[in-house]
Design an enzyme around this catalytic site. Structure first.
Site, PDB file in Angstrom:
ATOM      1  N   SER A 117      52.629  30.547  69.710  1.00 45.07           N
ATOM      2  CA  SER A 117      53.145  30.614  71.085  1.00 45.07           C
ATOM      3  C   SER A 117      52.196  31.392  71.982  1.00 45.07           C
ATOM      4  O   SER A 117      51.476  32.304  71.531  1.00 45.07           O
ATOM      5  CB  SER A 117      54.494  31.328  71.050  1.00 45.07           C
ATOM      6  OG  SER A 117      54.885  31.692  72.350  1.00 45.07           O
ATOM      7  N   TYR A 141      59.226  38.560  69.515  1.00 42.88           N
ATOM      8  CA  TYR A 141      58.996  37.135  69.219  1.00 42.88           C
ATOM      9  C   TYR A 141      57.494  36.852  69.100  1.00 42.88           C
ATOM     10  O   TYR A 141      57.019  36.301  68.102  1.00 42.88           O
ATOM     11  CB  TYR A 141      59.638  36.287  70.322  1.00 42.88           C
ATOM     12  CG  TYR A 141      59.217  34.846  70.329  1.00 42.88           C
ATOM     13  CD1 TYR A 141      59.605  33.987  69.304  1.00 42.88           C
ATOM     14  CD2 TYR A 141      58.441  34.331  71.370  1.00 42.88           C
ATOM     15  CE1 TYR A 141      59.212  32.654  69.311  1.00 42.88           C
ATOM     16  CE2 TYR A 141      58.056  33.004  71.390  1.00 42.88           C
ATOM     17  CZ  TYR A 141      58.439  32.165  70.356  1.00 42.88           C
ATOM     18  OH  TYR A 141      58.047  30.847  70.377  1.00 42.88           O
ATOM     19  N   LYS A 145      54.890  35.835  65.750  1.00 42.99           N
ATOM     20  CA  LYS A 145      53.981  34.675  65.698  1.00 42.99           C
ATOM     21  C   LYS A 145      52.561  35.133  65.352  1.00 42.99           C
ATOM     22  O   LYS A 145      51.841  34.491  64.596  1.00 42.99           O
ATOM     23  CB  LYS A 145      53.994  33.937  67.045  1.00 42.99           C
ATOM     24  CG  LYS A 145      55.321  33.276  67.379  1.00 42.99           C
ATOM     25  CD  LYS A 145      55.580  32.066  66.509  1.00 42.99           C
ATOM     26  CE  LYS A 145      56.881  31.374  66.823  1.00 42.99           C
ATOM     27  NZ  LYS A 145      57.150  30.235  65.929  1.00 42.99           N
TER      28      LYS A 145
END
Ligand SMILES: NC(=O)c1ccc[n+]([C@@H]2O[C@H](COP(=O)([O-])OP(=O)(O)OC[C@H]3O[C@@H](n4cnc5c(N)ncnc54)[C@H](O)[C@@H]3O)[C@@H](O)[C@H]2O)c1
Length: 326
Positions: A117, A141, A145
Site C-alpha cells: 500500500s 496499517y 505492510k
C-alpha cells in the site's frame, strides 16, 4: 497456472481473480469471509473458506490444487481501525502473512504477488512519490505492510520465492459485475456515490485544514481493473524479477473537493457536503509515480481517468443498490 488468491471475496481480490480466470488460469479463492462476499466470487473460481493463519488447511489446499503461484490480498485494511486496534493488524497482516509464507516456502511455491500500500510512505517528502522514497508509515496499517515487504526480501534470498509487492494508491472503480462494498465503507468514492443516491445527498468529509490547495486531502485513484493488470504483468515477469516493489497509481492527484465535483457532474446529483474533523492516520497528499511499473512491466492504466472510474462505480451501484446484499 494454478493460482491461490487469498482475500478473493474482497474488493480488489475478486476483480483480480475474475481477470485471471478470463486469461485461462485456474483460481482457488481462499478467504475467511470476515469482510468478503460470496457473490463476489465467480462461478469459475473455486472458493475455500479458510484463514491464512490456518497453515494446515492452507497446505492441504495448496497441495490438492497443485498451486504454482499465490496472490495475497487477504488483510485487515481499515486505516482508522488500525490506529485504534494495532494488535488486530499485527496479528492478521503480519502473523497471518508469515503463516502463509511458511506454507509457500515449505511447498516450494516460487511466485508471490503481495498487496502492499501507499500507506508505507507516510507523509511524503516529495510528490509524486517514487518507490525509493523513504518509508515512514503514519499508521499501523502501513507499518504492517512494510514489515512484510521487508520479510519478502529475505524470504526471496533464503527460500527463492520470487515476489512483487505492489503498493497501490487508492483502488477505485468497478467492473459491470464486481464493485466495492466494504462494511463499514470508509473509502471516499463509494461514500460519495451512496450519498448521491440518497435524496438529501448529505455526506461528511474529514478535514479541510490540510496543507493542500483547497485544504482537503489529495489522493491518486487507480481503477481496480488496472490494478488487476499490474498483478497479471508482475506474475508473468516474476521469474526474472526476484524480489521487486512497484507503485500502482495513476500519477494524478485529486483533492476530496475535486472528487466531490466530479461525482456531481457524473451523477447529475447535488451533494450536501459537511466538513468533520480529520481522521487519524490520514496523510495530506499521496500521489504516485508509476514510472517503474510502466517501464519494466509495460503497464498502462487504461481505465484510471477519474471520470471513467466514477462512471464505472456509479453504474455498479445503480445495478446493485444494496451492494452484495442483493
Ligand atoms: N482498496 C484499496 O484502496 C487498497 C489500497 C492499497 C492496498 N490495498 C490492499 O489490497 C488488499 C485488498 O484490499 P480490499 O480493498 O480488496 O480489501 P477487502 O477488505 O475488500 O478484502 C480483503 C479480503 O480478505 C479477507 N481476509 C481478511 N483477513 C483474512 C484472513 N486472515 N484469512 C483469509 N481471508 C482474510 C476478507 O474477508 C476480505 O474478503 C488488502 O491487502 C489491502 O491492504 C487496498
Amino acid at each position: 497456472m494454478n493460482i491461490l488468491v487469498t482475500g478473493a471475496a474482497g474488493y480488489v481480490g475478486s476483480v483480480c481473480a475474475a481477470e485471471l480466470v478470463k486469461q485461462g488460469n485456474r483460481v482457488v479463492a481462499y478467504d475467511n469471509m470476515s469482510a468478503g462476499h460470496r457473490q463476489a466470487v465467480g462461478a469459475r473460481v473455486h472458493l475455500v473458506k479458510g484463514d491464512i493463519a490456518d497453515t494446515e488447511k492452507l497446505r492441504r489446499i495448496c497441495k490438492r490444487h497443485h498451486i504454482e503461484a499465490v496472490m495475497h490480498f487477504a488483510a485487515s485494511a481499515l486505516v482508522e481501525e488500525s490506529v485504534r486496534n494495532p494488535h488486530l493488524f499485527y496479528e492478521n497482516n503480519v502473523s497471518g502473512t508469515i503463516a502463509l509464507l511458511e506454507v509457500i516456502a515449505s511447498l516450494k511455491i516460487q511466485r508471490l504477488i503481495f498487496s502492499s500500500s501507499a500507506a508505507v510512505y507516510g507523509e511524503p517528502k516529495r510528490v509524486p512519490i517514487p518507490e525509493d522514497h523513504p518509508t515512514d508509515p503514519v499508521n499501523p496499517y502501513g507499518e504492517t505492510k512494510l514489515v512484510i515487504e521487508r520479510a519478502l526480501h529475505w524470504y526471496h534470498q533464503a527460500y527463492g520465492i520470487n515476489c512483487a509487492a505492489l503498493r497501490y494508491f487508492n483502488a477505485a472503480g468497478a467492473t459491470p459485475e464486481l464493485g466495492e462494498d466494504h462494511r463499514p465503507e470508509t473509502h471516499l468514492l463509494p461514500r460519495l456515490l451512496a450519498a448521491a443516491s440518497r435524496p438529501e445527498g448529505r455526506v461528511e468529509i474529514y478535514g479541510d485544514d490540510y496543507p493542500t490547495p483547497d485544504g482537503t486531502c489529495v489522493r491518486d485513484y487507480v481503477h481496480v481493473l488496472d490494478i488487476a493488470q499490474a498483478h497479471i504483468r508482475a506474475l508473468h515477469s516474476l521469474s526474472k524479477l526476484g524480489s521487486r516493489i512497484y507503485n500502482v497509481g495513476h500519477g494524478k492527484g485529486y483533492s476530496i473537493r475535486a472528487v466531490v465535483k466530479a461525482v456531481q457532474e457524473v451523477t447529475g446529483r447535488k451533494l450536501d457536503v459537511h466538513v468533520g474533523g480529520r481522521r487519524p492516520g490520514d496523510p495530506a497528499v499521496l500521489v504516485a509515480t508509476a514510472r517503474k511499473l510502466r517501464r519494466e512491466l509495460k503497464w498502462q492504466p487504461r481505465h484510471s481517468d477519474l471520470k471513467t472510474i466514477i462512471q464505472s462505480a456509479w453504474a455498479w451501484m445503480q445495478r446493485y443498490p444494496k451492494g452484495y446484499r442483493n
